[in-house]
Motif scaffolding. Structure first.
Motif, PDB file in Angstrom:
ATOM      1  N   TYR A 455      -8.763   5.521 -38.227  1.00 42.90           N
ATOM      2  CA  TYR A 455      -7.699   4.775 -37.551  1.00 42.90           C
ATOM      3  C   TYR A 455      -6.318   5.327 -37.923  1.00 42.90           C
ATOM      4  CZ  TYR A 455      -4.113   1.198 -37.102  1.00 42.90           C
ATOM      5  OH  TYR A 455      -2.928   0.557 -36.834  1.00 42.90           O
ATOM      6  N   THR A 456      -6.117   5.639 -39.219  1.00 47.42           N
ATOM      7  CA  THR A 456      -4.785   6.083 -39.640  1.00 47.42           C
ATOM      8  C   THR A 456      -4.401   7.425 -39.014  1.00 47.42           C
ATOM      9  OG1 THR A 456      -5.633   7.136 -41.675  1.00 47.42           O
ATOM     10  CG2 THR A 456      -4.859   4.857 -41.847  1.00 47.42           C
ATOM     11  N   GLU A 457      -5.395   8.278 -38.739  1.00 52.05           N
ATOM     12  CA  GLU A 457      -5.089   9.560 -38.078  1.00 52.05           C
ATOM     13  C   GLU A 457      -4.349   9.293 -36.765  1.00 52.05           C
ATOM     14  OE1 GLU A 457      -8.970  11.107 -37.317  1.00 52.05           O
ATOM     15  OE2 GLU A 457      -9.493  11.331 -39.430  1.00 52.05           O
ATOM     16  N   ARG A 458      -4.916   8.397 -35.998  1.00 52.58           N
ATOM     17  CA  ARG A 458      -4.364   8.080 -34.688  1.00 52.58           C
ATOM     18  C   ARG A 458      -3.030   7.346 -34.812  1.00 52.58           C
ATOM     19  NH1 ARG A 458      -6.238   6.858 -28.979  1.00 52.58           N
ATOM     20  NH2 ARG A 458      -4.268   6.039 -28.205  1.00 52.58           N
ATOM     21  N   MET A 459      -3.006   6.375 -35.726  1.00 52.80           N
ATOM     22  CA  MET A 459      -1.811   5.557 -35.904  1.00 52.80           C
ATOM     23  C   MET A 459      -0.610   6.430 -36.281  1.00 52.80           C
ATOM     24  SD  MET A 459       0.176   4.127 -38.519  1.00 52.80           S
ATOM     25  CE  MET A 459      -0.802   4.129 -40.027  1.00 52.80           C
ATOM     26  N   THR A 537     -17.285   3.894 -34.863  1.00 49.75           N
ATOM     27  CA  THR A 537     -17.483   2.447 -34.773  1.00 49.75           C
ATOM     28  C   THR A 537     -16.400   1.705 -35.549  1.00 49.75           C
ATOM     29  OG1 THR A 537     -19.864   2.825 -34.653  1.00 49.75           O
ATOM     30  CG2 THR A 537     -19.150   0.585 -35.072  1.00 49.75           C
ATOM     31  N   GLY A 538     -16.188   2.113 -36.790  1.00 48.86           N
ATOM     32  CA  GLY A 538     -15.162   1.465 -37.607  1.00 48.86           C
ATOM     33  C   GLY A 538     -13.784   1.633 -36.987  1.00 48.86           C
ATOM     34  N   PHE A 539     -13.505   2.835 -36.517  1.00 51.43           N
ATOM     35  CA  PHE A 539     -12.227   3.096 -35.845  1.00 51.43           C
ATOM     36  C   PHE A 539     -12.034   2.142 -34.668  1.00 51.43           C
ATOM     37  CE2 PHE A 539     -10.576   5.006 -31.932  1.00 51.43           C
ATOM     38  CZ  PHE A 539      -9.237   5.170 -32.269  1.00 51.43           C
ATOM     39  N   ASP A 544      -9.270  -1.820 -31.801  1.00 50.75           N
ATOM     40  CA  ASP A 544      -9.369  -2.898 -30.808  1.00 50.75           C
ATOM     41  C   ASP A 544      -8.810  -4.211 -31.346  1.00 50.75           C
ATOM     42  OD1 ASP A 544     -10.557  -0.998 -29.310  1.00 50.75           O
ATOM     43  OD2 ASP A 544     -12.567  -1.891 -29.299  1.00 50.75           O
ATOM     44  N   PHE A 545      -9.068  -4.464 -32.629  1.00 51.32           N
ATOM     45  CA  PHE A 545      -8.550  -5.685 -33.242  1.00 51.32           C
ATOM     46  C   PHE A 545      -7.025  -5.661 -33.257  1.00 51.32           C
ATOM     47  CE2 PHE A 545      -7.675  -7.931 -37.478  1.00 51.32           C
ATOM     48  CZ  PHE A 545      -7.474  -9.143 -36.841  1.00 51.32           C
ATOM     49  N   ARG A 546      -6.457  -4.504 -33.597  1.00 48.60           N
ATOM     50  CA  ARG A 546      -5.001  -4.398 -33.605  1.00 48.60           C
ATOM     51  C   ARG A 546      -4.419  -4.667 -32.215  1.00 48.60           C
ATOM     52  NH1 ARG A 546      -1.958   1.243 -34.193  1.00 48.60           N
ATOM     53  NH2 ARG A 546      -2.251   1.146 -31.931  1.00 48.60           N
ATOM     54  N   LYS A 550      -1.862  -7.594 -31.051  1.00 51.83           N
ATOM     55  CA  LYS A 550      -0.605  -7.260 -30.384  1.00 51.83           C
ATOM     56  C   LYS A 550      -0.411  -8.131 -29.150  1.00 51.83           C
ATOM     57  CE  LYS A 550       0.565  -2.374 -31.072  1.00 51.83           C
ATOM     58  NZ  LYS A 550       0.314  -1.052 -30.462  1.00 51.83           N
ATOM     59  N   LYS A 551      -1.498  -8.242 -28.387  1.00 51.75           N
ATOM     60  CA  LYS A 551      -1.447  -9.013 -27.157  1.00 51.75           C
ATOM     61  C   LYS A 551      -1.186 -10.478 -27.471  1.00 51.75           C
ATOM     62  CE  LYS A 551      -4.190  -7.350 -23.405  1.00 51.75           C
ATOM     63  NZ  LYS A 551      -5.598  -7.139 -23.098  1.00 51.75           N
TER      64      LYS A 551
END
Ligand code: ZN
Ligand code: ZN
Length: 590
Positions: A455-459, A537-539, A544-546, A550-551
Motif C-alpha cells: 500500500y505504501t508504494e502506491r500511497m 489481497t492485503g493491499f 479499499d478501506f481508505r 474518504k467517502k
C-alpha cells in the motif's frame, strides 16, 4: 495442564456471577492478559521448535517426534484453549485484546483444520526436516556454547524416532514436495559434520560427552540418509493422478486455507477477479505512459503497435539506469533520509526519530534469499537492532550482476526502499511495537503486514514522490503488476489447473518478468499455497478501506490520522482493524 483447568474454572465463575444486563466488564482485560500469558507458555511446550526459532530457549533440547501421540496432544491443546477462549466476551475486551482473541482463535482452529483436513503431514515429505532445529543451536549465540551443545546432544536422541514417524505418516505424497524433501534433507550433513565438529573444538564439555555427541550425531545422520533413500526408492513409483497426490490444492481446501492464513475480508474468487481486472487496468495505464515516453527515448523510430511489446521496450530502456556493484548499497542507504524528509514535508505519518534503522550487507548465512529484507528483533529480544539487509553482489559474475542491477534499477530500488523500510515494513514494525502484544508478534497477520508495505508504494507515488515522473510511475506499475500476477498465478494453479507454460506466459509476457524469476516463481507456487496472494489481497483491503473512509468522512478525512490510527492496532487482520476503526468513529460522533 492442571493449573490451566483451575484457571478456566475461575473465569467461568466470574462470568456466571455477572448481572444479565452486563455492560463493559473492567476485570475482563486483566483476566485475558493472564490467559494469554498462560496460553503462550503452554504453546511453547507443544511447539518447542517454533519457540526456539523466535528466541524462546527454555525447551531447546526437545525434538518432538511427529507421531499420532503428538498430533493428539496438539488437538487436545486446541480443544482446551478454545474452551477457555470461549469464556471471554469479545465486547468486554480492549481493542488490543479483541484482535489478540481473533488471532489465538484462528491459530487454534487452523491447527485443527491442518491436522484433520488439510493433512499435509501425510502428503508433504518436506515437512520433515531437522535442519533448523539443530543449526540454530550452533549459530545463535543466545547462551554459552557448552550449554547449547548440551541441548544439542539431548535433542539428537530423538532424530531416529523422528524420521521413523515421518515414514509412517507419509501417504500418497506429491512429487514436488518429495523432490524438495530429498534435496533439503541431503543438505543437512554439513550441520552434523563440519559445523558440529567446529563447535565441539571450541567447547569445554567433558571429553566423554563430546564423544557421545559425535556418536549420536552419526546415528542421526544415518536416520536422515535413511529417510532420503526411502524417498528416493518411493520416487519412481509416484505418478500424479495415481500413486501421487496433485500439488494443486483444489477449490475447497484452497478456500479454507485462504481463510485461515490470510484472514481476509475477501474470498479467493473475489480477489482473483479483482486481480484480473487490475492487470488489464495496469496494461492500459502502462501503454499510455509508454506512448508518452517513446519519443524521448526512441525519437522518430516507429512505435510498436502491440501494447505489450511497446511497454516492454520502454521498460527495458529505463532499466539501463542503474547503480553499479560498488554503489548498490550506498544508493539504498542514501535514499532513506530522503524518504523520511518527504514523509515529514507531506505530513503522511509520524516517524519516530529515536528508532534508527541499521543498513548492513546481508550476512552470509542468509545470503541469496532476497535483494533486500528487514531483520526485526524477535518477540523475546525487543531491544535488539532492526537491520535493513542489502544483498551483496559478490556471488554474481559480471553478466549476472548486470541482470540483477537492471532488475533493481534506479526506479525499482526506490520502491523497494519504500516497501522494506520507510514507510513500509520497518515503519509498521515501530508502530506495532508501541502496542506491545506477544500474540501479535508471534501470530501477526502476514496479509496485513505485506498489504501495508505494498500500500505504501502506491500511497507515496500518489502523494508525489518521484515528482510524478512518468518513468517512475511506469516502473512502479511493473513492480505492482508482480503482486497482481502472484495472485492470478497462485489462484489459477490451485483452482484452475494452470500449466507451467501458461504460468510463464503470464509472468514473462504480461508481467514483464525475467525468465529466471518466472521459473523460480512457478516452483514456489507449486510448493506453497495461498501465501503468494497476500501482497495484492492485503493491499486491496487497505486501499479499499481508505477509499471507503474518504467517502464517508468527506473533507474531515486526514491521511496522516488514517495511517497512524490504522497502524496503532498492530499486525492484526485488516478486517478487524476496519471494524474497530469504524466503531471508534461511531463512538466519536456520539
Ligand atoms: Zn547496465
Ligand atoms: Zn514485504
Amino acid at each position: 495442564m492442571k493449573k490451566l483447568l483451575t484457571f478456566s474454572f475461575v473465569v467461568l465463575g466470574m462470568i456466571a456471577c455477572k448481572p444479565s444486563e452486563a455492560t463493559h466488564d473492567a476485570s475482563a482485560d486483566p483476566a485475558f492478559d493472564k490467559f494469554k500469558a498462560n496460553f503462550i507458555e503452554e504453546f511453547w511446550k507443544v511447539y518447542p521448535g517454533w519457540a526456539n526459532s523466535v528466541g524462546y530457549h527454555k525447551f531447546d533440547s526437545i525434538l518432538v517426534v511427529p507421531d499420532n501421540a503428538s498430533r493428539d496432544r496438539e488437538l487436545q491443546f486446541v480443544k482446551t484453549y478454545l474452551d477457555s477462549l470461549g469464556k471471554f466476551r469479545l465486547d468486554d475486551l480492549s481493542s488490543n485484546n479483541k484482535t489478540d482473541y481473533h488471532l489465538i482463535e484462528n491459530q487454534l482452529k487452523s491447527t485443527e483444520w491442518g491436522i484433520n483436513k488439510l493433512k499435509s503431514w501425510q502428503w508433504d515429505p518436506s515437512a520433515y526436516n531437522v535442519g533448523d532445529a539443530f543449526a540454530l543451536l550452533l549459530t545463535e549465540r543466545y547462551a554459552p556454547l557448552d550449554k547449547r551443545l548440551h541441548s544439542f546432544g539431548i535433542k539428537l536422541k530423538n532424530v531416529p524416532a523422528y524420521y521413523e514417524a515421518a515414514k509412517k505418516n507419509i501417504d500418497k505424497p506429491t512429487i514436488v514436495h518429495t523432490d524438495l524433501a530429498i534435496d533439503q534433507n541431503k543438505g543437512l550433513s554439513e550441520i552434523f559434520e563440519s559445523m558440529l565438529r567446529d563447535s565441539l573444538k571450541n567447547s569445554k564439555l567433558p571429553e566423554a560427552e563430546k564423544t557421545q555427541i559425535l556418536a549420536d550425531a552419526k546415528t542421526a545422520e544415518n536416520a536422515i540418509n535413511g529417510y532420503v533413500t526411502w524417498l528416493q526408492n518411493l520416487r519412481p513409483s509416484l505418478k500424479e493422478g495415481g500413486t501421487a497426490r496433485s500439488f494443486r490444492l483444489g477449490k475447497e481446501l484452497y478456500a479454507e486455507k485462504f481463510a485461515y492464513d490470510l484472514q481476509s475480508g475477501y474470498t479467493p474468487d473475489e480477489i482473483y477477479q479483482k486481480a484480473l481486472k487490475r492487470k488489464d487496468e495496469l496494461h492500459t495505464e502502462m501503454a499510455k505512459i509508454a506512448t508518452q515516453l517513446w519519443p524521448q527515448y526512441f525519437g522518430s523510430h516507429p512505435m510498436p503497435t502491440d501494447k505489450i511489446t511497446l511497454i516492454k521496450k520502454v521498460i527495458d530502456t529505463l532499466s539501463a539506469t542503474h547503480a553499479t556493484r560498488e554503489t548498490f548499497q550506498q544508493s539504498i542507504e542514501k535514499q532513506l533520509p530522503e524518504l523520511i524528509k518527504f514523509i515529514r514535508d507531506k505530513n503522511l505519518l509520524y516517524i519516530d526519530p529515536k528508532k534508527p534503522l541499521v543498513v548492513r550487507k546481508t550476512p552470509d548465512y542468509m545470503a541469496g534469499v532476497s535483494v533486500a529484507s528487514i531483520n526485526s528483533p524477535g518477540p523475546y529480544d525487543k531491544n535488539a537492532n532492526t537491520y535493513y539487509n542489502v544483498g551483496s553482489l559478490v556471488q554474481y559474475n559480471d553478466q549476472q550482476a548486470e541482470s540483477f542491477l537492471r532488475e533493481y534499477n534506479k526506479y525499482t530500488l526506490q520502491i523497494i526502499d519504500i516497501h522494506e523500510a520507510i514507510p513500509g515494513h520497518y515503519t509498521q514494525l515501530v508502530y506495532s511495537n508501541q502496542s506491545p502484544s506477544l500474540i501479535k508478534s508471534i501470530f501477526g497477520n502476514g496479509n496485513m503486514v505485506e498489504g501495508w508495505a505494498v500500500y505504501t508504494e502506491r500511497m507515496m507515488l500518489e502523494e508525489g514522490y518521484g515528482n510524478n515522473d512518468p518513468a517512475m510511475w511506469l516502473m512502479y506499475y511493473k513492480w505492482h503488476l508482480r503482486s497482481v500476477c502472484n495472485t492470478i498465478l497462485d489462484y489459477s494453479i490451485h483452482n484452475l489447473n494452470m500449466t507451467e507454460d501458461q504460468a510463464l506466459d503470464l509472468m514473462m509476457r504480461e508481467g514483464f518478468q525475467q525468465e529466471a524469476e518466472a521459473r523460480g516463481k512457478w516452483k514456489r507456487a507449486t510448493l506453497s499455497q495461498v501465501q503468494l496472494c497476500c501482497y495484492f489481497t492485503g493491499f486491496s483491503e487497505i486501499y479499499d478501506f481508505r477509499e471507503e473512509l474518504k467517502k464517508k468522512m468527506g473533507k474531515d478525512f486526514n491521511l496522516k490520522a488514517f495511517h497512524e490510527k490504522f497502524l496503532s492496532y498492530g499486525s492484526a487482520p485488516v478486517k478487524y482493524i476496519r471494524e474497530l476503526m469504524l466503531e471508534d468513529m461511531e463512538k466519536g460522533k456520539k
